[in-house]
Design a protein around this motif. Sequence first.
Motif, PDB file in Angstrom:
ATOM      1  N   ARG A 148       0.729  -1.224   0.216  1.00  0.00           N
ATOM      2  CA  ARG A 148       0.065  -0.143   0.027  1.00  0.00           C
ATOM      3  C   ARG A 148       0.799   1.232   0.065  1.00  0.00           C
ATOM      4  NH1 ARG A 148      -0.685   1.830   5.354  1.00  0.00           N
ATOM      5  NH2 ARG A 148      -2.880   2.804   5.214  1.00  0.00           N
ATOM      6  N   ASP A 149       1.989   1.128   0.645  1.00  0.00           N
ATOM      7  CA  ASP A 149       2.836   2.617   0.735  1.00  0.00           C
ATOM      8  C   ASP A 149       3.849   2.212  -0.444  1.00  0.00           C
ATOM      9  OD1 ASP A 149       3.121   3.413   3.753  1.00  0.00           O
ATOM     10  OD2 ASP A 149       2.593   1.410   3.912  1.00  0.00           O
ATOM     11  N   VAL A 151       2.766   1.289  -3.614  1.00  0.00           N
ATOM     12  CA  VAL A 151       1.759   2.035  -4.591  1.00  0.00           C
ATOM     13  C   VAL A 151       1.564   3.365  -4.400  1.00  0.00           C
ATOM     14  CG1 VAL A 151      -0.615   1.835  -5.399  1.00  0.00           C
ATOM     15  CG2 VAL A 151       0.492  -0.274  -5.049  1.00  0.00           C
ATOM     16  N   SER A 152       1.503   3.980  -3.141  1.00  0.00           N
ATOM     17  CA  SER A 152       1.252   5.296  -2.638  1.00  0.00           C
ATOM     18  C   SER A 152       2.409   6.034  -3.348  1.00  0.00           C
ATOM     19  CB  SER A 152       0.930   5.582  -1.397  1.00  0.00           C
ATOM     20  OG  SER A 152       1.088   6.819  -1.123  1.00  0.00           O
ATOM     21  N   ARG A 160       2.202   6.550   3.175  1.00  0.00           N
ATOM     22  CA  ARG A 160       0.961   6.583   3.377  1.00  0.00           C
ATOM     23  C   ARG A 160       1.023   7.654   4.659  1.00  0.00           C
ATOM     24  NH1 ARG A 160      -3.487   3.623   1.811  1.00  0.00           N
ATOM     25  NH2 ARG A 160      -4.705   4.879   2.938  1.00  0.00           N
ATOM     26  N   LYS A 203      -8.681  -4.528   4.364  1.00  0.00           N
ATOM     27  CA  LYS A 203      -8.396  -4.029   2.943  1.00  0.00           C
ATOM     28  C   LYS A 203      -7.117  -4.394   2.569  1.00  0.00           C
ATOM     29  CE  LYS A 203      -9.147   0.178   4.626  1.00  0.00           C
ATOM     30  NZ  LYS A 203      -9.340   1.808   4.661  1.00  0.00           N
ATOM     31  N   ASP A 204      -6.239  -4.573   3.463  1.00  0.00           N
ATOM     32  CA  ASP A 204      -4.784  -4.845   3.008  1.00  0.00           C
ATOM     33  C   ASP A 204      -4.513  -6.236   1.992  1.00  0.00           C
ATOM     34  OD1 ASP A 204      -3.555  -2.689   4.396  1.00  0.00           O
ATOM     35  OD2 ASP A 204      -3.609  -3.829   6.185  1.00  0.00           O
ATOM     36  N   PHE A 207      -3.954  -6.157  -1.656  1.00  0.00           N
ATOM     37  CA  PHE A 207      -2.646  -6.005  -2.139  1.00  0.00           C
ATOM     38  C   PHE A 207      -2.085  -7.117  -2.307  1.00  0.00           C
ATOM     39  CE2 PHE A 207      -3.636  -1.645  -0.496  1.00  0.00           C
ATOM     40  CZ  PHE A 207      -3.513  -1.050  -1.738  1.00  0.00           C
ATOM     41  N   ARG A 246       0.947  -3.484   8.626  1.00  0.00           N
ATOM     42  CA  ARG A 246       1.382  -2.273   8.648  1.00  0.00           C
ATOM     43  C   ARG A 246       2.386  -1.702   9.727  1.00  0.00           C
ATOM     44  NH1 ARG A 246      -4.175   0.727   7.478  1.00  0.00           N
ATOM     45  NH2 ARG A 246      -5.108  -0.582   5.942  1.00  0.00           N
TER      46      ARG A 246
END
Length: 257
Positions: A148-149, A151-152, A160, A203-204, A207, A246
Amino acid sequence: MEIAPVSTVSLPPTDYKAVPRGNTQINVNREVLRYLLERSGLGPASRALDAPCGKGEFLAVLRRCWPGATLAACDLLPEGPPVPGLRYQQTDLTQPFDLSEGQPFDLVTSISGVMMFGNTRNFVASCAAQLRPGGVLIMTNDNILAMRDRVSYLLLGRVRHFPLLFDTDENMPQLVQQQELKRLFEVNDVELQEVIYTALYPKDWLFMPLALLLYPVQWLYLRRLPHGTSQKLRHQMFGLSSLLKRHYIFIGRKRAG
């Protein structure tokens, strides 16, 4: 983030589900406590320091599990948390500090602390200097290696938790990578022995396909990278969990001599 008040509910040592989250990611306090009670080798009479301690959720649980422990804590707050028998000192953790009073600690914890202020080098050095040989140093931090980080960062140029523009009163200004924190442990004679990833949200899982594509490439790179770090520790630091969860927990021990 608003910090919940310290719970006063009695906590059996094995009831990890009752451990309060505090001002960190889910399950972080729980996993730190699990390690201390089950694998650290420390006992109820240990000397422990928590820096920064925030509102004291973790210390309150530790006090219930270790009623005979000597507990010390510090933070920027003018008054310490309402934990029985706690010795508290208001402290600027960007500067060298010492709460040991000439008696080194068996345990120093810093939960979600290193992202809150600068000068991480001085902070880790101060924590390590107050540990006895064989003492345990535990530091936890938000994981910036997760998909997630990544991709961000690819799309927005930021991980994030760290915006592209900081406010003057920004409360999370310090980006600390896992490899840098490991280096600071080693520079200060603390051997990093175990890395735990936690805080996986529903939600993780979205990914996971990207993580499965990336992980074999990362694994092959790490396997071939010339370095003194063991393959076991490499896997703990940069395994599949690091691409999804996370938060990470570093557990080290002060070397003798």
